[in-house]
Motif scaffolding. Structure first.
Motif, PDB file in Angstrom:
ATOM      1  N   THR A 119       0.872  -1.173   0.000  1.00 32.26           N
ATOM      2  CA  THR A 119       0.000   0.000   0.000  1.00 32.26           C
ATOM      3  C   THR A 119       0.907   1.219   0.000  1.00 32.26           C
ATOM      4  O   THR A 119       1.611   1.479   0.980  1.00 32.26           O
ATOM      5  CB  THR A 119      -0.909   0.023   1.237  1.00 32.26           C
ATOM      6  N   LEU A 120       0.915   1.945  -1.134  1.00 37.41           N
ATOM      7  CA  LEU A 120       1.810   3.099  -1.279  1.00 37.41           C
ATOM      8  C   LEU A 120       0.989   4.359  -1.577  1.00 37.41           C
ATOM      9  O   LEU A 120       0.962   4.868  -2.695  1.00 37.41           O
ATOM     10  CB  LEU A 120       2.816   2.850  -2.408  1.00 37.41           C
ATOM     11  N   PRO A 121       0.272   4.858  -0.567  1.00 35.33           N
ATOM     12  CA  PRO A 121      -0.442   6.122  -0.794  1.00 35.33           C
ATOM     13  C   PRO A 121       0.556   7.264  -0.961  1.00 35.33           C
ATOM     14  O   PRO A 121       1.565   7.342  -0.254  1.00 35.33           O
ATOM     15  CB  PRO A 121      -1.278   6.280   0.479  1.00 35.33           C
ATOM     16  N   MET A 122       0.270   8.143  -1.922  1.00 33.78           N
ATOM     17  CA  MET A 122       1.193   9.232  -2.234  1.00 33.78           C
ATOM     18  C   MET A 122       0.442  10.564  -2.264  1.00 33.78           C
ATOM     19  O   MET A 122      -0.668  10.650  -2.790  1.00 33.78           O
ATOM     20  CB  MET A 122       1.871   9.021  -3.587  1.00 33.78           C
ATOM     21  N   ILE A 123       1.069  11.583  -1.726  1.00 30.01           N
ATOM     22  CA  ILE A 123       0.635  12.961  -1.916  1.00 30.01           C
ATOM     23  C   ILE A 123       1.678  13.644  -2.786  1.00 30.01           C
ATOM     24  O   ILE A 123       2.884  13.557  -2.506  1.00 30.01           O
ATOM     25  CB  ILE A 123       0.474  13.696  -0.577  1.00 30.01           C
ATOM     26  N   SER A 124       1.216  14.298  -3.852  1.00 34.83           N
ATOM     27  CA  SER A 124       2.130  14.915  -4.804  1.00 34.83           C
ATOM     28  C   SER A 124       1.871  16.412  -4.891  1.00 34.83           C
ATOM     29  O   SER A 124       0.730  16.878  -4.804  1.00 34.83           O
ATOM     30  CB  SER A 124       1.965  14.288  -6.196  1.00 34.83           C
ATOM     31  N   PHE A 125       2.950  17.150  -5.072  1.00 36.51           N
ATOM     32  CA  PHE A 125       2.888  18.588  -5.285  1.00 36.51           C
ATOM     33  C   PHE A 125       3.659  18.905  -6.562  1.00 36.51           C
ATOM     34  O   PHE A 125       4.745  18.369  -6.790  1.00 36.51           O
ATOM     35  CB  PHE A 125       3.484  19.351  -4.108  1.00 36.51           C
ATOM     36  N   SER A 126       3.064  19.750  -7.396  1.00 38.99           N
ATOM     37  CA  SER A 126       3.722  20.047  -8.668  1.00 38.99           C
ATOM     38  C   SER A 126       3.547  21.518  -9.016  1.00 38.99           C
ATOM     39  O   SER A 126       2.623  22.190  -8.565  1.00 38.99           O
ATOM     40  CB  SER A 126       3.135  19.176  -9.796  1.00 38.99           C
ATOM     41  N   THR A 127       4.459  21.981  -9.825  1.00 43.13           N
ATOM     42  CA  THR A 127       4.369  23.318 -10.400  1.00 43.13           C
ATOM     43  C   THR A 127       4.703  23.200 -11.876  1.00 43.13           C
ATOM     44  O   THR A 127       5.503  22.347 -12.282  1.00 43.13           O
ATOM     45  CB  THR A 127       5.329  24.291  -9.703  1.00 43.13           C
ATOM     46  N   GLY A 128       4.055  24.044 -12.682  1.00 37.76           N
ATOM     47  CA  GLY A 128       4.275  23.943 -14.118  1.00 37.76           C
ATOM     48  C   GLY A 128       3.710  25.133 -14.864  1.00 37.76           C
ATOM     49  O   GLY A 128       3.309  26.141 -14.275  1.00 37.76           O
ATOM     50  N   ILE A 129       3.663  24.990 -16.171  1.00 35.81           N
ATOM     51  CA  ILE A 129       3.132  26.047 -17.026  1.00 35.81           C
ATOM     52  C   ILE A 129       2.102  25.454 -17.983  1.00 35.81           C
ATOM     53  O   ILE A 129       2.178  24.267 -18.332  1.00 35.81           O
ATOM     54  CB  ILE A 129       4.248  26.759 -17.820  1.00 35.81           C
ATOM     55  N   GLU A 130       1.116  26.291 -18.376  1.00 38.69           N
ATOM     56  CA  GLU A 130       0.125  25.920 -19.374  1.00 38.69           C
ATOM     57  C   GLU A 130       0.180  26.940 -20.502  1.00 38.69           C
ATOM     58  O   GLU A 130       0.334  28.135 -20.256  1.00 38.69           O
ATOM     59  CB  GLU A 130      -1.282  25.899 -18.773  1.00 38.69           C
ATOM     60  N   TYR A 131       0.031  26.445 -21.740  1.00 36.13           N
ATOM     61  CA  TYR A 131       0.023  27.338 -22.890  1.00 36.13           C
ATOM     62  C   TYR A 131      -1.240  27.072 -23.717  1.00 36.13           C
ATOM     63  O   TYR A 131      -1.527  25.938 -24.083  1.00 36.13           O
ATOM     64  CB  TYR A 131       1.253  27.127 -23.770  1.00 36.13           C
ATOM     65  N   GLN A 132      -1.985  28.173 -23.979  1.00 33.35           N
ATOM     66  CA  GLN A 132      -3.246  28.079 -24.698  1.00 33.35           C
ATOM     67  C   GLN A 132      -2.984  27.992 -26.202  1.00 33.35           C
ATOM     68  O   GLN A 132      -2.439  28.910 -26.806  1.00 33.35           O
ATOM     69  CB  GLN A 132      -4.101  29.301 -24.392  1.00 33.35           C
ATOM     70  N   LEU A 133      -3.393  26.870 -26.818  1.00 37.91           N
ATOM     71  CA  LEU A 133      -3.255  26.705 -28.265  1.00 37.91           C
ATOM     72  C   LEU A 133      -4.482  27.203 -29.020  1.00 37.91           C
ATOM     73  O   LEU A 133      -4.384  27.577 -30.185  1.00 37.91           O
ATOM     74  CB  LEU A 133      -3.024  25.220 -28.592  1.00 37.91           C
ATOM     75  N   HIS A 134      -5.623  27.186 -28.342  1.00 35.81           N
ATOM     76  CA  HIS A 134      -6.928  27.491 -28.938  1.00 35.81           C
ATOM     77  C   HIS A 134      -7.850  27.769 -27.758  1.00 35.81           C
ATOM     78  O   HIS A 134      -7.575  27.322 -26.635  1.00 35.81           O
ATOM     79  CB  HIS A 134      -7.405  26.256 -29.735  1.00 35.81           C
TER      80      HIS A 134
END
Length: 844
Positions: free
Chosen positions: A719-734
């Motif tokens: 049993t490997l419950p995980m909490i994840s935190f992330s940062t990133g970028i989004e780019y609008q194509l349409h």
């Protein structure tokens, strides 16, 4: 093995991305072509009804009556004892039509010939009588091919008509439009609701007390079945109120602004048994219109004056608070939801109405003796137009105009009906306009500009019969008629697309008209997607002066939302040359700067436009949201012999799983197409670890009576419950499509694992301790697994704004851990996953 698993993994990824792109294309393409399949007033199913006309309760006046014009010029006999209900059906192609009325057991199958109008009478027993009760008197009209339907309700010289709306144009929210009761309150406004589905729950919020003593402002509900009609009338016992002078005045009820909400589509009809327009101006007439749903209302309207009439009235109802109403660019009223504005005497002029939010607009002709004030130098008196009675028609927003219409005049009789149409069209498209295939005579029927707008109104009389009107661009069309003591009117057709808010990306424009020694500047922000002007500022002026009318001004003063502003510029005395710079800003933030140069003889102008960046893809600078995660996880192990406290002579292999998770996100936009994101997720790692011994034993199998290979494995289900935190970028194509990439860190909350031994061969063997092929052993912890995982996540998403502050989105992505999740010396354990997310985003 590792190569095969990786090949399969990328094969699944490419397949998923291909499917996702196909789904995205299916979603995006309709958004690009939605306007080419316009939802119009034609359809294959209609639900209509015929409400009580004026003489239904006036028993002492029912029967054949001899009527004389007040001036004694005409005399005729009319029969008020029987109502006359008619349908006018038209179609481009020949089609079968069925008429059904369950309440009176009426059915009719007939044909409509393509290119013509079919006129059908409906039995008078279909009339909806009384109020506050359910009656199965709805008229259902169905056809094999799309048709257009106009309905006529007549009783004696009390007549009006309305355009029927097809089922596809119906909605779940309405506001009614009517008029005051007559001065003695004997004839009152009424409305009707028709259910198109069984078990429809309708919530009604009256704007006035009803005849069934339903109080104003207090909602009540009615459960209706398919074909039911529920009629509501205002109470004729309304009491008194105080005037400004302190005298008593009778309250004349008006159900305009009554709100109707339903769980399933309904048709709503609103009007009056017989209204005086304006109040106390003879004579009254029946009023009726089918009311369009709120989602098809608009913000830009053109009202054309009526032929043979010196004045008319109009009303506006708002559905949202703080709605500003502009009449020919002048602010006349600010309305709250459900409130109404009336101009009871608009005069003999065409009017452009604009609103800051969608509204419902209706236009009314005056009564027979309606007219304008005149004076003979000694006294003031009212000159009646001496033609026609009141009628009501719903005005179509310019955004819902069509390119082609077919209709028939609904009345002809000894009362000498005169039929007319009003055409509202952009001035640039007059040349393409055709009435019955012929060019309209614009000398006889002169196009009149409407305020400062780009539209003109053309008014022409037409004979009794069937007519078609076409043009190369969308335009509006209204049909009406007057007899000596009667009238009818309705719009001929319109679109009923749900009007979504469109980003205002066009800066204000300047139009220059050269006059003698001065110029006239018209500053516009009046296109269908425009929000109106916010401010006009004279940045600098040398040798030139600005004027509003005949008065000099330092700075223009406008009400925010004004669609147009006109001003004059002239040279100052003593100056041979001059220069002026003017800035116009609209409510969306678009800016235009106009530089005007005067060389002593001529004015020269140059325009600079500064549109705001395209921020239509986002709702606000900060967004937050939540989403559900479905994943398909892949684990590859290489040279892993020990996990937890269990070691094998061979090595461990992995069986991947597909767990579900939940995430929260925050986005901050740093440009029109770029945003940064912060995400927090809960997503467990799903895996089954199987370690086999490489040493085989030979055992005797009594079943097969031979020696067989004995293979045993250790199985771990961690049993490997995980909490994840992330940062990133989004780019609008349409507007509907974007791509993103994240760097993610995951923390393992628990490393415990259930474990057991399992006999893999022979299958006939079992452990004596358990009697099965599996033998539980003490649980172990995956101590060799790292507590912190670092991964990269990249993918594409689709989104759809369903409300100004709510966006639905779906994403697919590939997540890859950048390192082995095992500590050094224990082999390589690589982890990746294909993820699908579905959720929402909204603004703070």
């Amino acid at each position: 093995m590792h190569f095969i698993l990786m090949s399969l993994k990328y094969k699944y990824l490419l397949t998923a991305l291909y499917i996702f792109c196909m789904i995205s294309t299916c979603i995006i393409l309709p958004a690009q072509t939605v306007n080419t399949v316009k939802k119009t007033s034609e359809g294959t199913e209609f639900w209509v009804c015929f409400q009580e006309n004026s003489w239904h309760h006036a028993l002492e006046r029912v029967g054949k009556m001899k009527l004389t014009d007040p001036r004694g010029q005409e005399m005729y006999v009319e029969d008020r004892s029987i109502s006359n209900f008619e349908l006018f059906l038209s179609s481009d192609t020949t089609t079968r039509v069925r008429i059904e009325i369950v309440g009176i057991r009426y059915k009719l199958d007939t044909m409509v010939i393509g290119g013509s109008v079919r006129r059908l009478k409906i039995p008078s027993s279909a009339e909806v009588t009384g109020d506050g009760t359910l009656q199965p008197n709805a008229v259902r009209i169905t056809s094999d091919s799309p048709i257009s339907v106009t309905c006529l309700n007549e009783r004696g010289s009390s007549t009006d008509s309305y355009l029927a709306l097809p089922s596809k144009a119906l909605g779940l929210e309405y506001y009614t439009m009517s008029y005051h009761s007559t001065p003695s309150n004997d004839l009152v406004p009424h409305m009707a609701i028709v259910a198109t589905k069984d078990s429809t729950i309708v919530k009604i919020t009256p704007s006035f007390i009803t005849s069934r003593n339903r109080p104003a402002g207090v909602p009540f509900t009615v459960i209706m079945n398919r074909g039911d009609v529920y009629q509501i009338a205002a109470s004729n016992m309304q009491g008194y109120t105080k005037t400004d002078r302190g005298t008593d005045s009778v309250i004349n009820p008006d159900i305009s602004g009554t709100r109707v909400q339903s769980t399933k589509p309904v048709a709503v009809f609103s009007g009056h048994q017989c209204a005086d327009i304006p109040m106390r101006v003879p004579f009254c007439n029946y009023l009726v219109e089918q009311v369009p749903p709120v989602n098809s209302w608009g913000m830009h309207f053109i009202l054309g004056k009526f032929a043979k009439r010196s004045s008319y009235a109009y009303r506006v109802i708002a559905s949202t608070n703080n709605t500003k109403i502009f009449e020919n660019s002048v602010l006349v009223k600010e309305l709250q939801a459900g409130q109404m504005y009336e101009n009871s005497s608009a005069g003999s002029r065409n009017i452009m109405l604009t609103a800051s939010s969608p509204v419902l607009v209706a236009q009314f002709s005056h009564g027979y003796l309606g007219g304008v004030s005149r004076t003979d130098g000694k006294s003031t008196y009212i000159r009646g137009d001496s033609i026609g009675d009141p009628m009501m028609l719903v005005v179509s927003p310019t955004q819902q105009f069509l390119r082609e219409y077919r209709f028939a005049t609904p009345k002809t009789s000894f009362t000498n009906w005169k039929h007319f149409i009003n055409i509202v069209i952009p001035s640039s498209a007059i040349g393409s306009l055709r009435l019955n295939g012929r060019v309209i005579d614009t000398v006889r029927n002169y196009p009149e500009f409407v305020g400062l707008s780009s539209y003109v109104c053309i008014q022409t009389d037409i004979p009794f019969g069937v007519h078609t009107v076409k043009a190369d661009v969308p335009f509006g069309l209204y049909s009406y008629g007057f007899a000596t003591n009667d009238a009818y009117g309705n719009m001929i057709g319109q679109g009923f697309d749900e009007i979504e808010e469109i980003r205002d990306s066009l800066p204000p424009t300047f139009e220059r008209r050269n006059l003698d020694k001065k110029i006239n500047l018209v500053i516009r922000d009046d296109k269908s997607s425009d929000k109106g002007l916010q401010s006009i500022r004279i940045i600098s002026a040398i040798g030139l002066a600005a004027m509003y009318g005949n008065n000099y001004i330092d700075q223009p003063n406008i009400n925010p939302g004004t669609p147009q502003y006109t001003m004059f510029v002239r040279p100052l005395n003593g100056f041979m040359k001059g220069k002026m710079e003017i800035e116009a800003k609209d409510l969306a933030g678009n800016i235009s700067t106009y530089t005007l140069d005067y060389d002593g003889t001529n004015f020269l102008g140059a325009l600079e436009e500064k549109p705001v960046p395209d921020l239509s893809k986002i709702t606000e600078t900060w967004l937050w949201g939540s989403y559900a995660i479905a994943s398909s996880q892949y684990h590859t192990l290489n040279n892993v012999k020990t996990i937890g406290s269990i070691s094998v002579t061979g090595q461990f292999e992995a069986e991947s799983g597909s767990p579900l998770g939940l995430g929260f996100r925050f986005n901050k936009y740093i440009g029109s197409s770029l945003s940064v994101s912060l995400k927090a997720e809960y997503l467990p790692c799903s895996i089954v670890l199987r370690g086999r011994d490489s040493l085989l034993k030979r055992v005797y199998d009594s079943v097969s009576n031979q020696y067989l290979n004995f293979q045993e494995a250790f199985v771990l289900q961690p049993t490997l419950p995980m909490i994840s935190f992330s940062t990133g970028i989004e780019y609008q194509l349409h507007p509907l499509l974007y791509t993103f990439i994240d760097i993610q860190s995951s923390i393992i909350l628990s490393k415990s694992a259930e474990s057991f031994r399992q006999i893999e061969s022979p299958l006939s063997y079992a452990y004596s301790q358990s009697g099965t092929r599996e033998l539980p052993i003490s649980n172990t912890g995956l101590d060799q697994v790292k507590m912190l995982w670092l991964s990269a996540n990249a993918g594409i998403g689709i989104q759809k704004k369903i409300h100004p502050n709510l966006v639905l989105f779906g994403e697919t992505s590939f997540n890859y851990t950048l390192h082995s999740v095992l500590q050094n010396g224990y082999g390589d354990w690589n982890y990746s996953s294909l993820r699908f997310s579905l959720g929402f985003k909204t603004s703070f």
